[in-house]
Scaffold this motif. Structure first.
Motif, PDB file in Angstrom:
ATOM      1  N   THR A 221      78.135 -31.043  -6.281  1.00 21.81           N
ATOM      2  CA  THR A 221      77.647 -29.816  -5.651  1.00 21.81           C
ATOM      3  C   THR A 221      77.927 -29.810  -4.146  1.00 21.81           C
ATOM      4  OG1 THR A 221      75.426 -30.724  -5.266  1.00 21.81           O
ATOM      5  CG2 THR A 221      75.805 -29.578  -7.353  1.00 21.81           C
ATOM      6  N   GLU A 222      78.235 -30.969  -3.576  1.00 24.83           N
ATOM      7  CA  GLU A 222      78.553 -31.063  -2.142  1.00 24.83           C
ATOM      8  C   GLU A 222      80.052 -31.208  -1.964  1.00 24.83           C
ATOM      9  OE1 GLU A 222      77.949 -34.157   1.588  1.00 24.83           O
ATOM     10  OE2 GLU A 222      76.382 -34.016   0.057  1.00 24.83           O
ATOM     11  N   PRO A 223      80.699 -30.273  -1.252  1.00 21.23           N
ATOM     12  CA  PRO A 223      82.149 -30.393  -1.039  1.00 21.23           C
ATOM     13  C   PRO A 223      82.483 -31.408   0.040  1.00 21.23           C
ATOM     14  CG  PRO A 223      81.319 -28.430   0.042  1.00 21.23           C
ATOM     15  CD  PRO A 223      80.147 -29.045  -0.686  1.00 21.23           C
ATOM     16  N   ILE A 224      83.735 -31.818   0.074  1.00 20.76           N
ATOM     17  CA  ILE A 224      84.263 -32.574   1.199  1.00 20.76           C
ATOM     18  C   ILE A 224      85.090 -31.617   2.054  1.00 20.76           C
ATOM     19  CG2 ILE A 224      84.287 -34.754  -0.057  1.00 20.76           C
ATOM     20  CD1 ILE A 224      87.375 -34.426  -0.278  1.00 20.76           C
ATOM     21  N   THR A 225      85.470 -32.054   3.244  1.00 21.13           N
ATOM     22  CA  THR A 225      86.246 -31.191   4.131  1.00 21.13           C
ATOM     23  C   THR A 225      87.612 -31.797   4.426  1.00 21.13           C
ATOM     24  OG1 THR A 225      85.386 -32.176   6.168  1.00 21.13           O
ATOM     25  CG2 THR A 225      84.148 -30.327   5.225  1.00 21.13           C
ATOM     26  N   VAL A 226      88.552 -30.912   4.687  1.00 21.62           N
ATOM     27  CA  VAL A 226      89.873 -31.262   5.202  1.00 21.62           C
ATOM     28  C   VAL A 226      90.177 -30.279   6.322  1.00 21.62           C
ATOM     29  CG1 VAL A 226      90.610 -32.120   2.956  1.00 21.62           C
ATOM     30  CG2 VAL A 226      91.159 -29.768   3.606  1.00 21.62           C
ATOM     31  N   SER A 227      91.100 -30.636   7.183  1.00 27.01           N
ATOM     32  CA  SER A 227      91.447 -29.732   8.274  1.00 27.01           C
ATOM     33  C   SER A 227      92.352 -28.613   7.765  1.00 27.01           C
ATOM     34  CB  SER A 227      92.142 -30.489   9.396  1.00 27.01           C
ATOM     35  OG  SER A 227      93.434 -30.914   8.972  1.00 27.01           O
ATOM     36  N   GLU A 228      92.468 -27.574   8.544  1.00 26.90           N
ATOM     37  CA  GLU A 228      93.366 -26.461   8.195  1.00 26.90           C
ATOM     38  C   GLU A 228      94.799 -26.960   8.071  1.00 26.90           C
ATOM     39  OE1 GLU A 228      94.243 -22.936   6.888  1.00 26.90           O
ATOM     40  OE2 GLU A 228      92.258 -23.036   7.850  1.00 26.90           O
ATOM     41  N   ALA A 229      95.200 -27.848   8.986  1.00 25.60           N
ATOM     42  CA  ALA A 229      96.557 -28.392   8.938  1.00 25.60           C
ATOM     43  C   ALA A 229      96.769 -29.215   7.671  1.00 25.60           C
ATOM     44  CB  ALA A 229      96.824 -29.249  10.179  1.00 25.60           C
ATOM     45  N   GLN A 230      95.765 -29.983   7.265  1.00 24.16           N
ATOM     46  CA  GLN A 230      95.886 -30.776   6.040  1.00 24.16           C
ATOM     47  C   GLN A 230      95.970 -29.884   4.808  1.00 24.16           C
ATOM     48  OE1 GLN A 230      92.422 -33.392   6.605  1.00 24.16           O
ATOM     49  NE2 GLN A 230      93.839 -35.122   6.707  1.00 24.16           N
ATOM     50  N   LEU A 231      95.214 -28.808   4.808  1.00 21.11           N
ATOM     51  CA  LEU A 231      95.278 -27.878   3.679  1.00 21.11           C
ATOM     52  C   LEU A 231      96.667 -27.270   3.563  1.00 21.11           C
ATOM     53  CD1 LEU A 231      93.835 -26.355   1.383  1.00 21.11           C
ATOM     54  CD2 LEU A 231      93.222 -24.607   3.073  1.00 21.11           C
ATOM     55  N   LEU A 232      97.241 -26.895   4.689  1.00 24.13           N
ATOM     56  CA  LEU A 232      98.596 -26.338   4.673  1.00 24.13           C
ATOM     57  C   LEU A 232      99.603 -27.368   4.183  1.00 24.13           C
ATOM     58  CD1 LEU A 232      98.594 -24.301   8.018  1.00 24.13           C
ATOM     59  CD2 LEU A 232      98.575 -23.396   5.677  1.00 24.13           C
ATOM     60  N   GLN A 233      99.431 -28.636   4.595  1.00 25.11           N
ATOM     61  CA  GLN A 233     100.337 -29.691   4.138  1.00 25.11           C
ATOM     62  C   GLN A 233     100.171 -29.925   2.636  1.00 25.11           C
ATOM     63  OE1 GLN A 233     100.033 -33.350   6.371  1.00 25.11           O
ATOM     64  NE2 GLN A 233     101.761 -34.308   5.317  1.00 25.11           N
ATOM     65  N   LEU A 234      98.931 -29.907   2.162  1.00 26.81           N
ATOM     66  CA  LEU A 234      98.682 -30.050   0.727  1.00 26.81           C
ATOM     67  C   LEU A 234      99.367 -28.940  -0.058  1.00 26.81           C
ATOM     68  CD1 LEU A 234      97.123 -31.341  -1.669  1.00 26.81           C
ATOM     69  CD2 LEU A 234      95.192 -29.862  -1.067  1.00 26.81           C
ATOM     70  N   LYS A 235      99.255 -27.717   0.432  1.00 30.30           N
ATOM     71  CA  LYS A 235      99.859 -26.575  -0.258  1.00 30.30           C
ATOM     72  C   LYS A 235     101.380 -26.569  -0.160  1.00 30.30           C
ATOM     73  CE  LYS A 235      95.993 -23.321   0.001  1.00 30.30           C
ATOM     74  NZ  LYS A 235      95.540 -21.993   0.506  1.00 30.30           N
ATOM     75  N   SER A 236     101.935 -27.341   0.784  1.00 32.42           N
ATOM     76  CA  SER A 236     103.393 -27.404   0.886  1.00 32.42           C
ATOM     77  C   SER A 236     104.000 -28.131  -0.312  1.00 32.42           C
ATOM     78  CB  SER A 236     103.809 -28.096   2.192  1.00 32.42           C
ATOM     79  OG  SER A 236     103.567 -29.497   2.136  1.00 32.42           O
ATOM     80  N   PHE A 237     103.203 -28.933  -1.009  1.00 34.81           N
ATOM     81  CA  PHE A 237     103.667 -29.598  -2.227  1.00 34.81           C
ATOM     82  C   PHE A 237     103.537 -28.648  -3.417  1.00 34.81           C
ATOM     83  CE2 PHE A 237     102.459 -33.140   0.513  1.00 34.81           C
ATOM     84  CZ  PHE A 237     103.514 -34.034   0.326  1.00 34.81           C
ATOM     85  N   HIS A 238     102.309 -28.155  -3.635  1.00 35.95           N
ATOM     86  CA  HIS A 238     102.043 -27.242  -4.750  1.00 35.95           C
ATOM     87  C   HIS A 238     100.918 -26.307  -4.336  1.00 35.95           C
ATOM     88  CE1 HIS A 238     104.485 -29.675  -7.467  1.00 35.95           C
ATOM     89  NE2 HIS A 238     103.866 -30.739  -6.980  1.00 35.95           N
ATOM     90  N   THR A 239     101.074 -25.038  -4.647  1.00 38.45           N
ATOM     91  CA  THR A 239     100.010 -24.085  -4.388  1.00 38.45           C
ATOM     92  C   THR A 239      99.829 -23.217  -5.616  1.00 38.45           C
ATOM     93  OG1 THR A 239      99.152 -22.439  -2.829  1.00 38.45           O
ATOM     94  CG2 THR A 239     101.508 -22.320  -3.361  1.00 38.45           C
ATOM     95  N   ASN A 240      98.605 -22.730  -5.790  1.00 39.47           N
ATOM     96  CA  ASN A 240      98.242 -21.967  -6.998  1.00 39.47           C
ATOM     97  C   ASN A 240      98.511 -22.769  -8.262  1.00 39.47           C
ATOM     98  OD1 ASN A 240      97.337 -19.620  -5.625  1.00 39.47           O
ATOM     99  ND2 ASN A 240      99.461 -18.976  -5.338  1.00 39.47           N
ATOM    100  N   ASN A 241      98.372 -24.079  -8.177  1.00 41.46           N
ATOM    101  CA  ASN A 241      98.535 -24.937  -9.353  1.00 41.46           C
ATOM    102  C   ASN A 241      97.187 -25.076 -10.068  1.00 41.46           C
ATOM    103  OD1 ASN A 241      97.447 -26.476  -7.244  1.00 41.46           O
ATOM    104  ND2 ASN A 241      98.365 -28.386  -7.976  1.00 41.46           N
ATOM    105  N   ILE A 242      96.685 -23.945 -10.516  1.00 45.84           N
ATOM    106  CA  ILE A 242      95.353 -23.880 -11.108  1.00 45.84           C
ATOM    107  C   ILE A 242      95.395 -23.183 -12.460  1.00 45.84           C
ATOM    108  CG2 ILE A 242      94.165 -23.849  -8.883  1.00 45.84           C
ATOM    109  CD1 ILE A 242      93.828 -20.781  -9.291  1.00 45.84           C
ATOM    110  N   ARG A 243      94.430 -23.549 -13.275  1.00 49.53           N
ATOM    111  CA  ARG A 243      94.160 -22.774 -14.483  1.00 49.53           C
ATOM    112  C   ARG A 243      92.979 -21.867 -14.187  1.00 49.53           C
ATOM    113  NH1 ARG A 243      92.328 -24.739 -20.598  1.00 49.53           N
ATOM    114  NH2 ARG A 243      93.329 -22.980 -21.685  1.00 49.53           N
ATOM    115  N   TYR A 244      93.029 -20.655 -14.726  1.00 52.28           N
ATOM    116  CA  TYR A 244      91.949 -19.693 -14.480  1.00 52.28           C
ATOM    117  C   TYR A 244      90.688 -20.109 -15.243  1.00 52.28           C
ATOM    118  CZ  TYR A 244      96.066 -17.034 -13.075  1.00 52.28           C
ATOM    119  OH  TYR A 244      97.253 -16.641 -12.496  1.00 52.28           O
ATOM    120  N   PRO A 245      89.505 -19.709 -14.745  1.00 47.85           N
ATOM    121  CA  PRO A 245      88.255 -20.048 -15.438  1.00 47.85           C
ATOM    122  C   PRO A 245      88.258 -19.550 -16.883  1.00 47.85           C
ATOM    123  CG  PRO A 245      87.786 -19.269 -13.230  1.00 47.85           C
ATOM    124  CD  PRO A 245      89.250 -19.039 -13.448  1.00 47.85           C
ATOM    125  N   GLN A 246      87.699 -20.388 -17.765  1.00 48.48           N
ATOM    126  CA  GLN A 246      87.678 -20.119 -19.194  1.00 48.48           C
ATOM    127  C   GLN A 246      86.279 -19.703 -19.652  1.00 48.48           C
ATOM    128  OE1 GLN A 246      90.766 -20.523 -21.026  1.00 48.48           O
ATOM    129  NE2 GLN A 246      91.325 -20.477 -18.850  1.00 48.48           N
TER     130      GLN A 246
END
Length: 258
Positions: A221-246
């Motif tokens: 229930t408690e999230p962790i944090t990453v910086s905006e720059a880290q999020l952008l770097q993470l998304k540079s590998f894969h983005t929208n790599n999600i399954r929709y809620p079931q």
């Protein structure tokens, strides 16, 4: 790459630690058709290896709303020592595969579930009242008897996470490539929130093909944090790599957090 084997619907299946088959091909963009993807040359019903994605009734992810409180839920105790893992770009997510002799595990009540890998989705797969987080981390645990448990950590933008940066800096950019030669130490515990005893839990499935059910899900229930720059770097590998809620289909989501 670590391989775990178990029985599924009376069929012996070898599951790579990314818990996704290399064949047949699938993508997140065509997730509505996962269940109908055919493995040409296999006999019925094995020629539809992802059928559970379509016909399963306890699928993941889900919307973590409408929860029920229960203070008797088994406690979680992550025991994740440092490791020299392999950094793997599966083509669907960036992933860290633990070493063959890794001693890390998750204690659920009195049971231990060994940690075999963890990977990232952006944005989050689990949502709360329809609202997604910036990303989500999945710690995947598999026992020798094939039972699986996944610990999900929601991620939001805030302070930088030093351990995530180490992972991003050593992750191959090319899909299907594994970096096993870096000899870089990773401490998975540094990707956990400060307060680890509050979580949502429900019965679900893998969120990628073959969408196997019978997975014990725990989402902090408690999230962790990453910086905006880290999020952008993470998304540079894969983005929208999600399954929709079931659909929940009668399942109850429990929490020990008021």
């Amino acid at each position: 790459m670590k391989i775990v084997a178990f029985w599924v619907n009376l069929t012996f299946v070898a599951v790579i630690s990314s818990y996704a088959f290399a064949s047949p091909h699938w993508s997140h963009e065509e997730q509505e058709e996962w269940g109908t993807i055919e493995d040409v040359g296999k006999p019925l019903p094995l020629n539809y290896p992802f059928a559970d994605c379509a016909i399963g009734i306890h699928q993941s992810p889900v919307d973590l709303s409408g929860i029920e409180f229960d203070n008797k839920i088994n406690r979680l105790k992550p025991r994740y020592p440092a490791d020299m893992p392999a950094f793997y770009n599966s083509g669907h997510a960036i992933q860290v595969n633990t070493s063959l002799d890794y001693a890390g595990y998750l204690v659920i009540g009195k049971e231990r579930f060994p940690l075999i890998q963890f990977h990232f989705h952006a944005p989050s797969e689990h949502v709360i009242d329809g609202k997604a987080f910036e990303a989500e981390l999945h710690f995947v645990h598999v026992r020798d008897d094939g039972r699986m448990a996944v610990l999900g950590i929601l991620i939001e933008v805030g302070e930088e996470n030093e351990m995530l940066q180490t992972i991003l800096d050593h992750m191959p950019q090319e899909a299907g490539v594994e970096n096993t030669a870096s000899q870089i130490k990773v401490n998975p515990a540094k990707l956990l929130p400060l307060h680890r005893q509050h979580f949502y839990t429900y019965a679900g499935s893998l969120t990628t093909p073959p969408c196997r059910e019978g997975i014990n899900w725990y989402v902090s229930t408690e999230p962790i944090t990453v910086s905006e720059a880290q999020l952008l770097q993470l998304k540079s590998f894969h983005t929208n790599n999600i399954r929709y809620p079931q659909p929940l289909n009668g399942r109850v989501i429990m929490t020990n957090d008021r």
